[in-house]
Scaffold this motif. Structure first.
Motif, mmCIF file in Angstrom:
data_model
loop_
_atom_site.group_PDB
_atom_site.id
_atom_site.type_symbol
_atom_site.label_atom_id
_atom_site.label_comp_id
_atom_site.label_asym_id
_atom_site.label_seq_id
_atom_site.Cartn_x
_atom_site.Cartn_y
_atom_site.Cartn_z
ATOM 1 N N ASN A 174 0.613 -1.392 0.113
ATOM 2 C CA ASN A 174 0.002 0.067 -0.267
ATOM 3 C C ASN A 174 0.833 1.364 0.044
ATOM 4 O O ASN A 174 0.275 2.222 -0.356
ATOM 5 C CB ASN A 174 -0.847 0.138 1.263
ATOM 6 N N SER A 175 2.048 1.362 0.502
ATOM 7 C CA SER A 175 2.617 2.564 0.822
ATOM 8 C C SER A 175 3.943 2.538 0.223
ATOM 9 O O SER A 175 4.704 3.726 0.328
ATOM 10 C CB SER A 175 2.837 2.599 2.507
ATOM 11 N N LYS A 195 -1.400 5.530 3.930
ATOM 12 C CA LYS A 195 -2.167 4.589 3.114
ATOM 13 C C LYS A 195 -2.214 3.149 3.848
ATOM 14 O O LYS A 195 -3.123 1.986 3.417
ATOM 15 C CB LYS A 195 -1.939 4.250 1.695
#
Length: 185
Positions: A14-15, A40
Protein backbone atom coordinates in the motif's frame (compact mmCIF):
# COMPACT_ATOMS: atom_id res chain seq x y z
CA UNK A 1 2.90 -15.06 10.34
CA UNK A 2 4.22 -12.45 12.79
CA UNK A 3 2.61 -9.03 13.20
CA UNK A 4 5.83 -7.43 11.95
CA UNK A 5 5.81 -9.49 8.75
CA UNK A 6 2.10 -8.78 8.19
CA UNK A 7 2.68 -5.05 8.60
CA UNK A 8 5.69 -5.14 6.27
CA UNK A 9 3.55 -6.81 3.60
CA UNK A 10 0.82 -4.17 3.99
CA UNK A 11 3.34 -1.33 3.82
CA UNK A 12 5.02 -2.87 0.78
CA UNK A 13 1.67 -3.29 -0.99
CA UNK A 14 0.00 0.00 0.00
CA UNK A 15 2.68 2.52 0.92
CA UNK A 16 6.00 1.76 -0.78
CA UNK A 17 6.66 3.58 -4.05
CA UNK A 18 9.83 3.07 -6.08
CA UNK A 19 10.73 5.09 -9.16
CA UNK A 20 14.47 5.03 -9.94
CA UNK A 21 13.99 7.31 -12.98
CA UNK A 22 11.69 10.16 -11.93
CA UNK A 23 11.84 9.80 -8.15
CA UNK A 24 9.94 11.82 -5.56
CA UNK A 25 10.31 15.17 -3.81
CA UNK A 26 10.42 14.79 -0.03
CA UNK A 27 9.08 17.08 2.70
CA UNK A 28 12.68 17.40 3.94
CA UNK A 29 13.51 19.17 0.68
CA UNK A 30 15.41 16.19 -0.68
CA UNK A 31 14.71 13.94 -3.64
CA UNK A 32 14.62 10.14 -3.62
CA UNK A 33 13.84 7.14 -5.77
CA UNK A 34 11.77 5.80 -2.84
CA UNK A 35 8.66 7.25 -1.22
CA UNK A 36 6.68 5.89 1.72
CA UNK A 37 3.04 7.01 1.84
CA UNK A 38 2.42 5.38 5.22
CA UNK A 39 -1.06 6.76 5.81
CA UNK A 40 -2.28 4.43 3.05
CA UNK A 41 -1.47 1.66 5.52
CA UNK A 42 -1.78 3.26 8.97
CA UNK A 43 -5.31 4.47 8.23
CA UNK A 44 -6.61 1.00 7.29
CA UNK A 45 -8.21 -1.22 9.90
CA UNK A 46 -5.61 -3.99 9.57
CA UNK A 47 -2.73 -1.51 9.38
CA UNK A 48 -3.93 0.31 12.49
CA UNK A 49 -4.22 -2.94 14.45
CA UNK A 50 -0.69 -4.00 13.51
CA UNK A 51 0.84 -0.55 14.06
CA UNK A 52 -0.79 -0.34 17.49
CA UNK A 53 0.51 -3.77 18.43
CA UNK A 54 4.10 -3.20 17.28
CA UNK A 55 4.43 0.28 18.77
CA UNK A 56 2.87 -0.87 22.05
CA UNK A 57 5.36 -3.77 22.19
CA UNK A 58 8.19 -1.20 22.05
CA UNK A 59 6.60 1.01 24.73
CA UNK A 60 4.96 -1.27 27.29
CA UNK A 61 8.17 -2.15 29.11
CA UNK A 62 9.06 1.51 29.65
CA UNK A 63 7.87 4.13 32.13
CA UNK A 64 6.02 5.98 29.36
CA UNK A 65 2.82 7.71 30.42
CA UNK A 66 2.16 9.29 27.04
CA UNK A 67 2.73 8.89 23.32
CA UNK A 68 2.61 11.62 20.72
CA UNK A 69 4.13 13.20 17.68
CA UNK A 70 3.82 15.80 14.97
CA UNK A 71 0.52 15.85 13.09
CA UNK A 72 -0.30 14.30 10.60
CA UNK A 73 2.11 11.39 10.29
CA UNK A 74 2.00 10.50 13.98
CA UNK A 75 -1.79 10.78 14.42
CA UNK A 76 -2.84 7.24 13.39
CA UNK A 77 0.15 5.73 15.22
CA UNK A 78 -0.76 7.52 18.44
CA UNK A 79 -4.42 6.48 18.22
CA UNK A 80 -3.64 2.86 17.33
CA UNK A 81 -1.13 2.51 20.16
CA UNK A 82 -3.39 4.06 22.80
CA UNK A 83 -6.21 1.72 21.79
CA UNK A 84 -3.92 -1.31 21.83
CA UNK A 85 -2.69 -0.39 25.33
CA UNK A 86 -6.28 -0.04 26.53
CA UNK A 87 -7.16 -3.47 25.13
CA UNK A 88 -4.40 -4.85 27.37
CA UNK A 89 -5.79 -2.95 30.35
CA UNK A 90 -3.01 -0.35 30.39
CA UNK A 91 -3.41 3.41 30.52
CA UNK A 92 -1.34 5.67 28.28
CA UNK A 93 -2.24 9.17 27.12
CA UNK A 94 -2.06 10.20 23.49
CA UNK A 95 -1.17 13.70 22.38
CA UNK A 96 -0.72 15.45 19.04
CA UNK A 97 1.75 18.21 18.29
CA UNK A 98 0.42 20.82 15.91
CA UNK A 99 2.57 22.25 13.11
CA UNK A 100 1.42 25.70 14.24
CA UNK A 101 -0.40 26.77 17.39
CA UNK A 102 -4.16 26.73 17.54
CA UNK A 103 -5.33 30.17 16.37
CA UNK A 104 -8.26 30.44 18.79
CA UNK A 105 -9.23 29.37 22.30
CA UNK A 106 -6.21 28.02 24.16
CA UNK A 107 -3.75 28.64 21.30
CA UNK A 108 -1.88 25.47 22.24
CA UNK A 109 0.78 23.63 20.29
CA UNK A 110 -0.18 20.29 21.86
CA UNK A 111 -3.60 18.61 22.02
CA UNK A 112 -4.28 15.94 24.60
CA UNK A 113 -4.47 15.41 28.34
CA UNK A 114 -0.84 16.06 29.21
CA UNK A 115 0.78 17.05 32.51
CA UNK A 116 4.18 18.57 33.19
CA UNK A 117 6.70 15.92 34.10
CA UNK A 118 5.00 13.12 32.11
CA UNK A 119 7.38 10.62 30.57
CA UNK A 120 6.53 10.31 26.88
CA UNK A 121 7.49 8.57 23.66
CA UNK A 122 7.63 10.57 20.43
CA UNK A 123 6.47 8.70 17.32
CA UNK A 124 6.60 9.39 13.59
CA UNK A 125 5.62 7.51 10.45
CA UNK A 126 8.75 8.22 8.38
CA UNK A 127 12.08 9.71 9.46
CA UNK A 128 14.41 11.18 6.85
CA UNK A 129 16.51 13.99 8.38
CA UNK A 130 14.90 13.86 11.83
CA UNK A 131 13.55 17.41 11.51
CA UNK A 132 9.90 16.59 12.23
CA UNK A 133 10.85 14.46 15.23
CA UNK A 134 13.00 17.26 16.64
CA UNK A 135 10.09 19.72 16.24
CA UNK A 136 7.82 17.35 18.16
CA UNK A 137 10.48 16.84 20.85
CA UNK A 138 10.99 20.60 21.19
CA UNK A 139 7.28 21.28 21.66
CA UNK A 140 6.88 18.34 24.06
CA UNK A 141 9.80 19.47 26.21
CA UNK A 142 8.63 23.08 26.04
CA UNK A 143 5.34 21.82 27.55
CA UNK A 144 7.26 20.17 30.37
CA UNK A 145 7.16 16.58 29.09
CA UNK A 146 10.14 14.21 29.46
CA UNK A 147 10.95 12.43 26.19
CA UNK A 148 12.27 8.95 26.97
CA UNK A 149 12.28 7.36 23.52
CA UNK A 150 11.60 7.97 19.82
CA UNK A 151 10.00 5.31 17.63
CA UNK A 152 9.38 5.54 13.90
CA UNK A 153 7.53 3.23 11.58
CA UNK A 154 10.16 3.63 8.82
CA UNK A 155 13.64 5.11 8.91
CA UNK A 156 14.69 6.23 5.43
CA UNK A 157 18.36 5.85 6.50
CA UNK A 158 19.23 9.37 5.39
CA UNK A 159 20.72 10.77 8.59
CA UNK A 160 17.70 11.02 10.88
CA UNK A 161 18.95 8.35 13.27
CA UNK A 162 22.28 10.14 13.71
CA UNK A 163 20.57 13.46 14.38
CA UNK A 164 18.08 12.04 16.90
CA UNK A 165 20.62 9.88 18.73
CA UNK A 166 23.10 12.76 18.59
CA UNK A 167 20.66 14.77 20.72
CA UNK A 168 20.72 11.96 23.29
CA UNK A 169 17.42 10.20 22.54
CA UNK A 170 16.94 6.46 22.26
CA UNK A 171 15.72 5.76 18.72
CA UNK A 172 13.91 2.68 17.45
CA UNK A 173 12.77 2.19 13.84
CA UNK A 174 10.25 -0.59 13.27
CA UNK A 175 11.47 -0.84 9.64
CA UNK A 176 14.18 0.77 7.54
CA UNK A 177 14.42 1.73 3.88
CA UNK A 178 16.70 -1.27 3.40
CA UNK A 179 13.91 -3.61 4.48
CA UNK A 180 12.00 -2.54 1.35
CA UNK A 181 14.83 -1.94 -1.13
CA UNK A 182 16.20 -5.47 -0.72
CA UNK A 183 13.00 -6.70 -2.35
CA UNK A 184 13.24 -4.21 -5.23
CA UNK A 185 16.98 -4.58 -5.86
Amino acid sequence: MSARKKLWKLLYKNSFLYDPIKGFNLSSGGHSDVYFDCKKTTLTSQGMILVGQLFWEEIKGTLAEGIGGLSLGADPIVCATVIHAAREGKEITGFLVRKEPKKYGTQRWIEGLIKKGMKVVIVEDVVTTGGSVLKAIFRAEEAGLQVIKVITLIDREEGGRTVIEGKGYEYIPIFTRSDFIKREG
